[in-house]
Design a protein around this motif. Structure first.
Motif, mmCIF file in Angstrom:
data_model
loop_
_atom_site.group_PDB
_atom_site.id
_atom_site.type_symbol
_atom_site.label_atom_id
_atom_site.label_comp_id
_atom_site.label_asym_id
_atom_site.label_seq_id
_atom_site.Cartn_x
_atom_site.Cartn_y
_atom_site.Cartn_z
ATOM 1 N N LEU A 110 56.014 148.362 -3.933
ATOM 2 C CA LEU A 110 55.914 147.274 -4.909
ATOM 3 C C LEU A 110 55.233 146.045 -4.322
ATOM 4 O O LEU A 110 55.140 145.018 -4.982
ATOM 5 N N GLY A 111 54.768 146.136 -3.079
ATOM 6 C CA GLY A 111 54.159 144.966 -2.465
ATOM 7 C C GLY A 111 52.701 145.193 -2.125
ATOM 8 O O GLY A 111 52.153 144.595 -1.212
ATOM 9 N N TYR A 112 52.069 146.049 -2.904
ATOM 10 C CA TYR A 112 50.721 146.465 -2.552
ATOM 11 C C TYR A 112 49.752 145.296 -2.556
ATOM 12 O O TYR A 112 48.779 145.273 -1.796
ATOM 13 N N VAL A 113 50.016 144.292 -3.399
ATOM 14 C CA VAL A 113 49.102 143.173 -3.527
ATOM 15 C C VAL A 113 48.985 142.404 -2.209
ATOM 16 O O VAL A 113 47.996 141.696 -1.968
ATOM 17 N N ALA A 114 49.970 142.539 -1.333
ATOM 18 C CA ALA A 114 49.924 141.855 -0.044
ATOM 19 C C ALA A 114 48.664 142.234 0.734
ATOM 20 O O ALA A 114 48.013 141.386 1.342
ATOM 21 N N PHE A 115 48.312 143.507 0.680
ATOM 22 C CA PHE A 115 47.145 143.965 1.444
ATOM 23 C C PHE A 115 45.847 143.443 0.825
ATOM 24 O O PHE A 115 44.870 143.163 1.517
ATOM 25 N N TYR A 116 45.887 143.330 -0.489
ATOM 26 C CA TYR A 116 44.778 142.739 -1.241
ATOM 27 C C TYR A 116 44.591 141.287 -0.766
ATOM 28 O O TYR A 116 43.473 140.850 -0.462
ATOM 29 N N ALA A 117 45.720 140.572 -0.659
ATOM 30 C CA ALA A 117 45.680 139.188 -0.181
ATOM 31 C C ALA A 117 45.166 139.120 1.246
ATOM 32 O O ALA A 117 44.367 138.244 1.589
ATOM 33 N N VAL A 118 45.604 140.077 2.074
ATOM 34 C CA VAL A 118 45.148 140.087 3.469
ATOM 35 C C VAL A 118 43.629 140.187 3.513
ATOM 36 O O VAL A 118 42.962 139.435 4.240
ATOM 37 N N GLY A 119 43.070 141.086 2.721
ATOM 38 C CA GLY A 119 41.618 141.246 2.702
ATOM 39 C C GLY A 119 40.920 139.980 2.225
ATOM 40 O O GLY A 119 39.949 139.503 2.842
ATOM 41 N N ALA A 120 41.427 139.412 1.132
ATOM 42 C CA ALA A 120 40.784 138.233 0.567
ATOM 43 C C ALA A 120 40.835 137.055 1.546
ATOM 44 O O ALA A 120 39.821 136.381 1.791
ATOM 45 N N TYR A 121 42.006 136.835 2.140
ATOM 46 C CA TYR A 121 42.125 135.715 3.081
ATOM 47 C C TYR A 121 41.364 135.983 4.370
ATOM 48 O O TYR A 121 40.891 135.048 5.016
ATOM 49 N N ALA A 122 41.250 137.267 4.747
ATOM 50 C CA ALA A 122 40.474 137.585 5.947
ATOM 51 C C ALA A 122 39.042 137.090 5.766
ATOM 52 O O ALA A 122 38.475 136.423 6.645
ATOM 53 N N TYR A 123 38.462 137.381 4.599
ATOM 54 C CA TYR A 123 37.085 136.942 4.364
ATOM 55 C C TYR A 123 37.014 135.423 4.285
ATOM 56 O O TYR A 123 36.192 134.785 4.960
ATOM 57 N N ALA A 124 37.905 134.830 3.484
ATOM 58 C CA ALA A 124 37.860 133.384 3.286
ATOM 59 C C ALA A 124 37.996 132.639 4.615
ATOM 60 O O ALA A 124 37.204 131.746 4.925
ATOM 61 N N LEU A 125 38.982 133.032 5.429
ATOM 62 C CA LEU A 125 39.246 132.295 6.663
ATOM 63 C C LEU A 125 38.207 132.580 7.730
ATOM 64 O O LEU A 125 37.725 131.663 8.413
ATOM 65 N N THR A 162 59.465 146.810 0.169
ATOM 66 C CA THR A 162 58.035 146.556 -0.009
ATOM 67 C C THR A 162 57.810 145.355 -0.920
ATOM 68 O O THR A 162 56.895 144.560 -0.711
ATOM 69 N N LEU A 163 58.680 145.214 -1.908
ATOM 70 C CA LEU A 163 58.615 144.044 -2.784
ATOM 71 C C LEU A 163 58.774 142.778 -1.950
ATOM 72 O O LEU A 163 58.013 141.814 -2.082
ATOM 73 N N GLY A 164 59.768 142.805 -1.041
ATOM 74 C CA GLY A 164 59.998 141.664 -0.164
ATOM 75 C C GLY A 164 58.789 141.390 0.708
ATOM 76 O O GLY A 164 58.373 140.236 0.885
ATOM 77 N N PHE A 165 58.188 142.439 1.227
ATOM 78 C CA PHE A 165 57.017 142.277 2.087
ATOM 79 C C PHE A 165 55.887 141.569 1.343
ATOM 80 O O PHE A 165 55.267 140.635 1.858
ATOM 81 N N GLY A 166 55.665 141.995 0.117
ATOM 82 C CA GLY A 166 54.625 141.355 -0.697
ATOM 83 C C GLY A 166 54.898 139.875 -0.887
ATOM 84 O O GLY A 166 53.996 139.038 -0.779
#
Lengths: 266, 401
Positions: free
Chosen positions: B140-155, B198-202
């Motif tokens: 349930l926390g899959y979006v976390a990895f999406y965020a990781v990718g997006a912030y990786a590029y931005a930062l 996984t929800l918590g991780f997200g």
């Protein structure tokens, strides 16, 4: 050939505690190459617990479990993970059938080849010649095993759609796909009709003759046990109470008292 | 007859339940109580009709599975044939491909932009499909990895000026790394417990991004993220969107290719075995730890890569883009499409992204419709729009070939 009677599986003083409950108490057992050995006992005697201990599902409290493949050195497998036990050549089936229900019959068997194949993520994506060859070998070997247990016509069926007896045979084929040197069968004839039981007996004998795989089986059907086994171990309340050839065991007063005397009504 | 009686009871019960809310109205200025009896009639009639239709559909479903079994299998076979027979699916694929190529040339920027979003969700759905559909690990926390990718590029772009093409593989790699990081603590968990962790991780990832101002610029986010370059060419708004669109189409094709191959490989079978029966899977010599970690890592890889593309598309990201809602939508895509089914997941992604976009008028009821359709799906078609079909000819003996 000089090592014909080399012990493949050697269990000594196996003890398993669940909290305050002693499920197994100092059980000894050994299986030599080419043997069919039966483990019998009344319900709740600890037979399945014994299987779970030696295949790594439980870590035994005391005792030693050694396995040694043909010509291989002795290996202590106490507390080893189940997948490593299988990799070292001891495969099992389950009392309550545990197939992969929504995979096809063939796929079920191919999964058994997992620990004998090596292709990784990159191989899967690139599908290079090595991976393709390995896949083909797995498929061919799986078909061969399905033919051996008489299920080749069901290869593309989903496993859950198979009749009960066929599911049992599929489980045997699947565990044989891991190339074991010893096969543990947990009540293979449970719930089968007499004809299916007879066929299963033939299958177990064929496994020993053709595949040179030793068999350790838990079984309640005394006809099967007496016909197939070279030696029998009897457990009751987690204790080994007798061991020997079928004749010896069936005459053993302790066994008759504990087990056959109560159950034997034929 | 029995159904009508039951529905009548339901409607009476609903009239009773909604009585204080729908009927009584206290006018605090005039200090009077209004009794709106007509509302009660509406509720009663509505509840009765709804309950009756519901009962009728359920009965039809029960009868359908018992009596009309042959008809159902014929229909099933028809979809199967389209999906498995090369003569049937090749023209379909060709039409879809041609359509995909000419789409941005005949549509305006707005439409192309929406389509890019839909394609992003297709890849996210296919990535999560590895974890949920194939390996059976409810994440349930899959979006976390999406965020990781997006912030990786931005930062990485903000601090080191790294370009899109450099960060794309880095984002994918970071996604995989975080997938493994999540995978380790949840190795022993299953089902509901796994879902909660996984929800918590997200949420952890989102909250860190929201509160660690020095690192991620907090809720105000990062703006002026450059769009992807193409050998230093400058694009105007429209052609930049077109370029991004083709990039996404390529990405989707690549994802389908990889996921399809993985599915029919040694690793894919291990994932499925893990999903079906964990104990039997181990007894077949499959390393549970390794299999779970590869599933988490490979699933997260796609989210990481697509996160980079997302950041480049919107040129601005903040933690609000990575709420639990996103995870829920991606998971709904997988469930709605049919677990493990590539075509189903793609179809569901288009439905769940494009429909709300074109039904802006109903945006207030979006979540309501969303929830209701999920419930309906679970009751009437739990296997998803297009259930995963085991290819019959996937494995051939060498002697047959």
């Amino acid at each position: 050939m000089s090592k014909l009677s080399y012990p493949l599986l050697d269990v000594s003083n196996l003890t398993m505690d669940f909290g305050g409950l002693r499920a197994l108490n100092g059980v000894d057992l050994s299986v030599k190459s080419g043997e069919i050995v039966a483990l019998i006992g009344p319900n709740r005697a600890g037979k399945t617990t014994f299987f779970n201990c030696i295949t790594g599902i439980y870590t035994p409290t005391h005792g030693d479990i050694y396995i040694s493949a043909r010509g291989d050195k002795r290996r202590r497998i106490n507390g080893m993970k189940p997948n490593l036990v299988t990799r070292h050549g001891m495969a099992r089936t389950f009392q309550n059938i545990r197939l992969f229900p929504t995979m096809t019959v063939l796929e079920n068997v191919i999964v058994g080849r997992h620990c004998r194949t090596h292709s990784g993520i990159l191989g899967a994506v690139m599908r290079n010649s090595r991976t393709r060859r390995e896949e083909q070998e797995s498929v061919d070997r799986s078909y061969e095993l399905l033919e051996k247990v008489g299920l080749q016509m069901f290869a593309d069926e989903l496993a859950k759609n198979l009749p009960y007896g066929a599911q049992r045979r599929l489980e045997i084929a699947r565990s044989m796909a891991t190339d074991p040197f010893i096969l543990l069968l947990d009540e293979p004839a449970a719930g089968m009709n007499p004809q299916e039981t007879a066929e299963l007996g033939e299958l177990v004998l064929r496994i020993r003759e053709q595949e040179k795989i030793a068999v350790l089986l838990i079984e309640h059907d005394m006809k099967v046990v007496m016909r197939l086994s070279d030696r029998i171990y009897v457990v009751e309340y987690g204790q080994g109470i007798a061991a020997g050839t079928p004749e010896e065991v069936s005459k053993n007063p302790a066994v008759i008292k504990a087990y056959l005397g109560e159950e034997h009504d034929a | 007859m029995f159904g009508i009686k039951k529905s009548l009871l339901v409607s009476i019960w609903f009239m009773f339940l909604t009585f204080p809310l729908m009927v009584i109205r206290v006018d605090t200025i005039e200090k009077t109580v209004q009794w709106r009896w007509m509302n009660m009639v509406y509720v009663g009639v509505g509840a009765f009709l709804f309950s009756y239709v519901w009962r009728f559909l359920l009965e039809r479903k029960a009868a359908g599975s018992a009596v009309d079994a042959p008809a159902a299998t014929v229909k099933e076979r028809f979809t199967q044939r389209i999906l498995t027979d090369p003569k049937m699916y090749r023209p379909v694929i060709a039409i879809v491909l041609v359509g995909a190529v000419i789409f941005p040339l005949i549509m305006d920027t707005y439409q192309v932009n929406i389509m890019v979003t839909a394609l992003i969700y297709v890849v996210l759905g296919l990535g999560l499909n590895i974890v949920v559909g194939l390996a059976g690990l409810l994440d349930l926390g899959y979006v976390a990895f999406y965020a990781v990718g997006a912030y990786a590029y931005a930062l990485l772009n903000y601090h080191f000026g790294l370009g899109f093409w450099t960060v794309l593989p880095i984002g994918a790699g970071l996604g995989a790394l975080f997938g493994i990081m999540l995978g380790f603590p949840v190795l022993r968990l299953r089902g509901d417990y796994l879902a909660i962790v996984t929800l918590g991780f997200g949420e952890i990832i989102r909250l860190v991004l929201e509160n660690w101002n020095e690192f991620s610029f907090g809720p105000s986010g990062i703006s002026n993220i450059p769009r992807p370059g193409f050998f230093g060419m400058a694009f105007d708004m429209h052609s930049a969107t077109q370029y991004l669109y083709y990039l996404m189409v390529a990405m989707v094709l690549f994802t389908i290719f990889v996921v399809n191959r993985l599915q029919h490989s040694r690793i894919g079978r291990a994932w499925m075995a893990l999903r079906e029966d964990e104990i039997a899977c181990q007894a077949m010599g499959i390393d549970r730890t390794k299999t779970k970690l590869t599933a988490f890592a490979l699933g997260a890889t796609w989210a990481g890569a697509v996160g980079v593309i997302f950041a480049a598309k919107t040129t601005f990201i903040n933690p609000a883009s990575f709420t639990f809602m996103e995870s829920a939508i991606i998971l709904s895509i997988v469930v709605l499409g049919g677990m493990g089914s590539i075509v189903g997941v793609m179809l569901a992604a288009f439905i769940l992204v494009l429909l709300p976009e074109y039904l802006r008028a109903f945006s207030e009821y979006r979540m309501l419709i969303f929830g209701a359709s999920m419930v309906l799906m679970m009751v009437f078609r739990p296997q998803g729009l297009i259930s995963n079909i085991r290819k019959k000819d996937a494995y051939k003996r060498s002697s047959d070939a």
